[in-house]
Design an enzyme around this catalytic site. Structure first.
Site, PDB file in Angstrom:
ATOM      1  N   ASP A  29      65.865  15.802  13.394  1.00  0.00           N
ATOM      2  CA  ASP A  29      65.464  16.978  12.634  1.00  0.00           C
ATOM      3  C   ASP A  29      65.112  18.087  13.624  1.00  0.00           C
ATOM      4  OD1 ASP A  29      64.426  18.555  10.433  1.00  0.00           O
ATOM      5  OD2 ASP A  29      62.436  17.979  11.134  1.00  0.00           O
ATOM      6  N   ASP A  31      63.069  21.657  12.760  1.00  0.00           N
ATOM      7  CA  ASP A  31      61.740  22.246  12.553  1.00  0.00           C
ATOM      8  C   ASP A  31      60.674  21.166  12.396  1.00  0.00           C
ATOM      9  OD1 ASP A  31      62.147  25.347  11.967  1.00  0.00           O
ATOM     10  OD2 ASP A  31      63.803  24.266  11.045  1.00  0.00           O
ATOM     11  N   ASP A 206      59.777  14.949  10.632  1.00  0.00           N
ATOM     12  CA  ASP A 206      58.356  15.223  10.426  1.00  0.00           C
ATOM     13  C   ASP A 206      57.979  15.389   8.962  1.00  0.00           C
ATOM     14  OD1 ASP A 206      59.735  17.831  10.226  1.00  0.00           O
ATOM     15  OD2 ASP A 206      57.704  18.634  10.084  1.00  0.00           O
TER      16      ASP A 206
END
Length: 255
Positions: A29, A31, A206
């Site tokens: 991922d 961001d 996240d």
């Protein structure tokens, strides 16, 4: 830096927990995982050494390193113009694999435009809500108006009910409307079945939107790492993107 199994955080990371890069398929991922989150999508800071780090990772995995992001592919190209690997954007609704770009068929449908128009109209009536218009979805961001997240969730859920073929996706201080069947997990599964077959998957994210790809990696005998707080299917944790970048560097050094 702390790298840990779930519910237990040892004092130091151990790159030996990770598979040999020559045998791994790495799914990352962007961001909140590789870079810190910001108040707005364009407000992020990309560390000067991130591009070189990802290029090395791509080389050492024999090309089996992919970015799996909620952002548009064009956004990722803007922030990481030198990344040579495969890129999946918009949670799987866009993808560029082996240099070939594909987009979900809903991008050209009237239902998508109807959903976008309704979501934009609601956001325009509520100051502080930031609208991110993507080719196959629309995102409402609430970092500047957190009190509007709950009423927006109810409104967007009603919108999904009214328009068949769309789902409501929850992210950190954001809601996204996109076509059914689109997920990071499905994108990772396709890559493991096609391009990266036979490799041990490693996925890092996240957010709730990353759980599907982390679950897919684990189900295939691989590992998943969660950056930041919150419950997760991941068995490994780190606290911040800077710690995760350091782990990637240590992984490269080990192998």
């Amino acid at each position: 830096m702390t790298l840990a199994a779930r519910h237990k955080r040892p004092a130091s990371p151990d790159p030996l927990l990770l598979p040999a890069l020559g045998e791994a398929a790495v799914f990352l991922d962007f961001d909140g995982t590789l870079v810190d989150l910001a108040e707005t999508p364009d407000g992020i800071h990309v560390p000067a050494d991130l591009s070189a780090l990802l290029t090395r990772l791509h080389e050492r995995t024999g090309g089996a390193t992919a970015l799996i992001s909620g952002r548009k592919v064009s956004d990722l190209d803007r922030f990481l113009p030198d990344f040579p690997g495969d890129v999946v954007g918009s949670h799987g609704a866009e993808r560029r694999i082996g240099g070939r770009f594909e987009r979900h068929s809903a991008a050209d449908g009237p239902e998508l435009e109807a959903v976008k128009t309704a979501a934009r109209g609601w956001a325009e009536a509520h100051p502080g809500v930031l609208v991110e218009d993507k080719p196959v979805s629309i995102v409402l961001h609430f970092r500047q108006a957190p009190e509007l997240l709950k009423p927006a969730e109810e409104e967007m859920a009603a919108l999904v009910t009214a328009h068949e073929g769309f789902v409501l996706h929850h992210a950190k201080m954001a809601l996204e409307l996109h076509p059914e069947g689109v997920s990071k997990g499905a994108a990772v599964a396709a890559l493991l079945d096609e391009t990266f077959a036979g490799r041990t998957p490693f996925a890092a994210g996240d957010d709730r939107t990353d759980e599907a790809m982390m679950e897919e990696a684990i189900s295939r005998g691989g590992l998943a790492l969660k950056v930041g707080d919150g419950d997760s299917a991941a068995t490994l944790y780190l606290d911040t993107p800077s710690e995760f970048r350091a782990l990637l560097g240590a992984w490269l050094e080990r192998t």
